[in-house]
Write a protein that holds these residues in place. Structure first.
Motif, PDB file in Angstrom:
ATOM      1  N   ASN A  97      38.024  56.374  99.098  1.00  0.00           N
ATOM      2  CA  ASN A  97      38.489  57.629  99.246  1.00  0.00           C
ATOM      3  C   ASN A  97      39.036  58.137  97.939  1.00  0.00           C
ATOM      4  O   ASN A  97      40.031  57.937  97.608  1.00  0.00           O
ATOM      5  CB  ASN A  97      39.140  57.348 100.629  1.00  0.00           C
ATOM      6  CG  ASN A  97      38.429  56.959 102.186  1.00  0.00           C
ATOM      7  OD1 ASN A  97      37.377  57.812 102.121  1.00  0.00           O
ATOM      8  ND2 ASN A  97      38.766  56.390 102.576  1.00  0.00           N
ATOM      9  N   THR A  99      41.679  61.572  97.365  1.00  0.00           N
ATOM     10  CA  THR A  99      42.497  63.298  97.727  1.00  0.00           C
ATOM     11  C   THR A  99      43.020  64.266  96.804  1.00  0.00           C
ATOM     12  O   THR A  99      44.019  63.994  96.956  1.00  0.00           O
ATOM     13  CB  THR A  99      43.252  63.076  99.225  1.00  0.00           C
ATOM     14  OG1 THR A  99      42.856  62.285 100.553  1.00  0.00           O
ATOM     15  CG2 THR A  99      44.059  64.858 100.410  1.00  0.00           C
ATOM     16  N   THR A 128      38.007  64.717 100.267  1.00  0.00           N
ATOM     17  CA  THR A 128      38.723  65.572 100.881  1.00  0.00           C
ATOM     18  C   THR A 128      39.586  66.306  99.787  1.00  0.00           C
ATOM     19  O   THR A 128      40.403  66.136  98.831  1.00  0.00           O
ATOM     20  CB  THR A 128      39.583  64.674 101.766  1.00  0.00           C
ATOM     21  OG1 THR A 128      38.415  63.376 102.585  1.00  0.00           O
ATOM     22  CG2 THR A 128      40.230  65.554 103.385  1.00  0.00           C
ATOM     23  N   ILE A 130      42.082  70.061  99.886  1.00  0.00           N
ATOM     24  CA  ILE A 130      43.317  69.477 101.369  1.00  0.00           C
ATOM     25  C   ILE A 130      43.501  71.327 100.011  1.00  0.00           C
ATOM     26  O   ILE A 130      44.246  71.502  99.136  1.00  0.00           O
ATOM     27  CB  ILE A 130      44.449  69.216 100.896  1.00  0.00           C
ATOM     28  CG1 ILE A 130      44.224  67.988 101.975  1.00  0.00           C
ATOM     29  CG2 ILE A 130      45.250  70.050 102.375  1.00  0.00           C
ATOM     30  CD1 ILE A 130      44.869  66.595 103.160  1.00  0.00           C
ATOM     31  N   THR A 145      50.315  61.820  99.849  1.00  0.00           N
ATOM     32  CA  THR A 145      49.016  62.204 100.420  1.00  0.00           C
ATOM     33  C   THR A 145      47.381  62.191 100.220  1.00  0.00           C
ATOM     34  O   THR A 145      46.308  62.174 100.000  1.00  0.00           O
ATOM     35  CB  THR A 145      49.485  63.385 101.770  1.00  0.00           C
ATOM     36  OG1 THR A 145      50.665  63.136 103.510  1.00  0.00           O
ATOM     37  CG2 THR A 145      48.040  63.363 102.216  1.00  0.00           C
ATOM     38  N   ALA A 146      48.515  63.174  98.580  1.00  0.00           N
ATOM     39  CA  ALA A 146      47.192  63.710  97.984  1.00  0.00           C
ATOM     40  C   ALA A 146      47.179  62.269  96.396  1.00  0.00           C
ATOM     41  O   ALA A 146      48.423  61.766  95.914  1.00  0.00           O
ATOM     42  CB  ALA A 146      47.572  64.398  96.986  1.00  0.00           C
ATOM     43  N   ASP A 147      45.863  61.960  95.967  1.00  0.00           N
ATOM     44  CA  ASP A 147      45.710  61.319  95.018  1.00  0.00           C
ATOM     45  C   ASP A 147      45.698  62.109  93.130  1.00  0.00           C
ATOM     46  O   ASP A 147      46.701  61.916  92.958  1.00  0.00           O
ATOM     47  CB  ASP A 147      44.405  60.463  95.115  1.00  0.00           C
ATOM     48  CG  ASP A 147      44.323  59.737  96.185  1.00  0.00           C
ATOM     49  OD1 ASP A 147      44.849  58.455  96.186  1.00  0.00           O
ATOM     50  OD2 ASP A 147      43.274  60.020  97.410  1.00  0.00           O
ATOM     51  N   SER A 282      39.896  57.936  90.655  1.00  0.00           N
ATOM     52  CA  SER A 282      40.145  58.750  90.372  1.00  0.00           C
ATOM     53  C   SER A 282      41.048  59.763  88.917  1.00  0.00           C
ATOM     54  O   SER A 282      41.561  60.708  88.439  1.00  0.00           O
ATOM     55  CB  SER A 282      42.499  58.679  91.452  1.00  0.00           C
ATOM     56  OG  SER A 282      43.806  59.666  90.705  1.00  0.00           O
TER      57      SER A 282
END
Length: 300
Positions: A97, A99, A128, A130, A145-147, A282
């Protein structure tokens, strides 16, 4: 729990016999003996109690029942292949995953193009996105929370790569009283009218973006909502040029000229919240976003 009568290998052999047009051709492609393939398919048919193939001349043909089962078997073997690939990816540290925190004034087209290039190499990674505003972006960065984050003001203690500028236009409806003024003399004129602003997305802080001297303000969650309200003749707003340029061209919105400030330009940067823990997915996506802005960077 009942045991399966058949094996994945048997179904893969059946698929190969059909795909390559016969036992001999499949044996050559799989580097197996023709007799071993014959035996595998014969055993599969015996275990299932149904005929899957019939040989006519030198070619094998599917029966009606075989066609149905072959279609289902392809889904089964594909799922297993994907599962094994996922296990391999996870073993290599490939993230399942990702983000992305995107400051909402960053043009989405850049990100979509980067993701389009990422997709063929993504190995099933779920992404995801955001949409965030100012301290909301910082919150996602500081909380890890974010990559990947694309932000207007880099969070303290983090190194960011400048990637582009976002230009903001002052706009309203052509029917709004402000649209009658060729040049707006000063901020005091704007202060008399309702302003549309975008709510900060942070959980622990509630602030808004832009010039905030208007006595009347309506706060909305994104620019699309603001633009829809503007088109009804209500209020004015500083909005990203990429979102309003077509509406200005079609005369659905009017671009205002404020003396000393025809537009506002905000520097946007790409930031990796935790570089030490950044994985290969990433890194790849980061490089593809940078390439959208003609930035080549070694990420080894």
């Amino acid at each position: 729990m009942s045991r399966a009568k058949s094996t994945l290998e048997q179904w893969r052999i059946l698929q190969s016999v059909v795909d390559f047009g016969g036992y001999a051709q499949a044996a050559e492609q799989l580097n197996k003996s023709q007799s071993s393939l014959n035996h595998a398919v014969a055993k599969l048919q015996s275990q299932l109690g149904i005929q899957l193939l019939e040989v006519k001349g030198r070619k094998a043909y599917l029966t009606e029942q075989g066609e149905v089962l072959l279609r289902r078997s392809r889904h089964l073997t594909q799922t297993v292949d994907e599962l094994e690939q996922l296990a391999s990816n996870l073993g290599e540290g490939w993230e399942p995953n990702l983000t992305i925190a995107r400051e909402i004034i960053y043009p989405m087209d850049f990100l979509v193009d980067a993701l389009k290039a990422f997709l063929p190499h993504s190995r099933g990674t779920r992404v995801t996105i955001i949409d965030s505003v100012i301290s909301g972006t910082h919150e996602l960065i500081l909380n890890s929370t974010a990559d990947i984050a694309i932000c207007a003001i880099p969070a303290k203690g983090h190194i960011a790569e400048p990637i582009c500028e976002s230009e903001l236009f002052l706009v309203c409806s052509p029917d709004h009283p402000l649209a009658l003024q060729k040049v707006i003399a000063d901020d005091q004129v704007l202060a008399q009218y309702l302003q549309l602003v975008i709510k900060d997305t942070a959980i622990n802080k509630a602030s808004d973006t832009g010039w905030l001297k208007a006595e009347q303000r309506w706060t909305v969650s994104n620019f699309h909502e603001a633009i829809n309200i503007l088109k009804t003749g209500i209020g004015f707003c500083w909005a990203p040029a990429y979102l309003v340029k077509n509406d200005i061209a079609s005369c659905e919105l009017k671009r205002l000229e404020l003396k000393g400030s025809k537009s506002r330009k905000i520097q946007l940067s790409l930031l990796i919240p935790n570089r030490d823990k950044q994985g290969p997915a990433s890194k790849l996506l980061e490089s593809l976003i940078l390439l959208q802005h003609d930035i080549n960077q070694s990420l080894d």
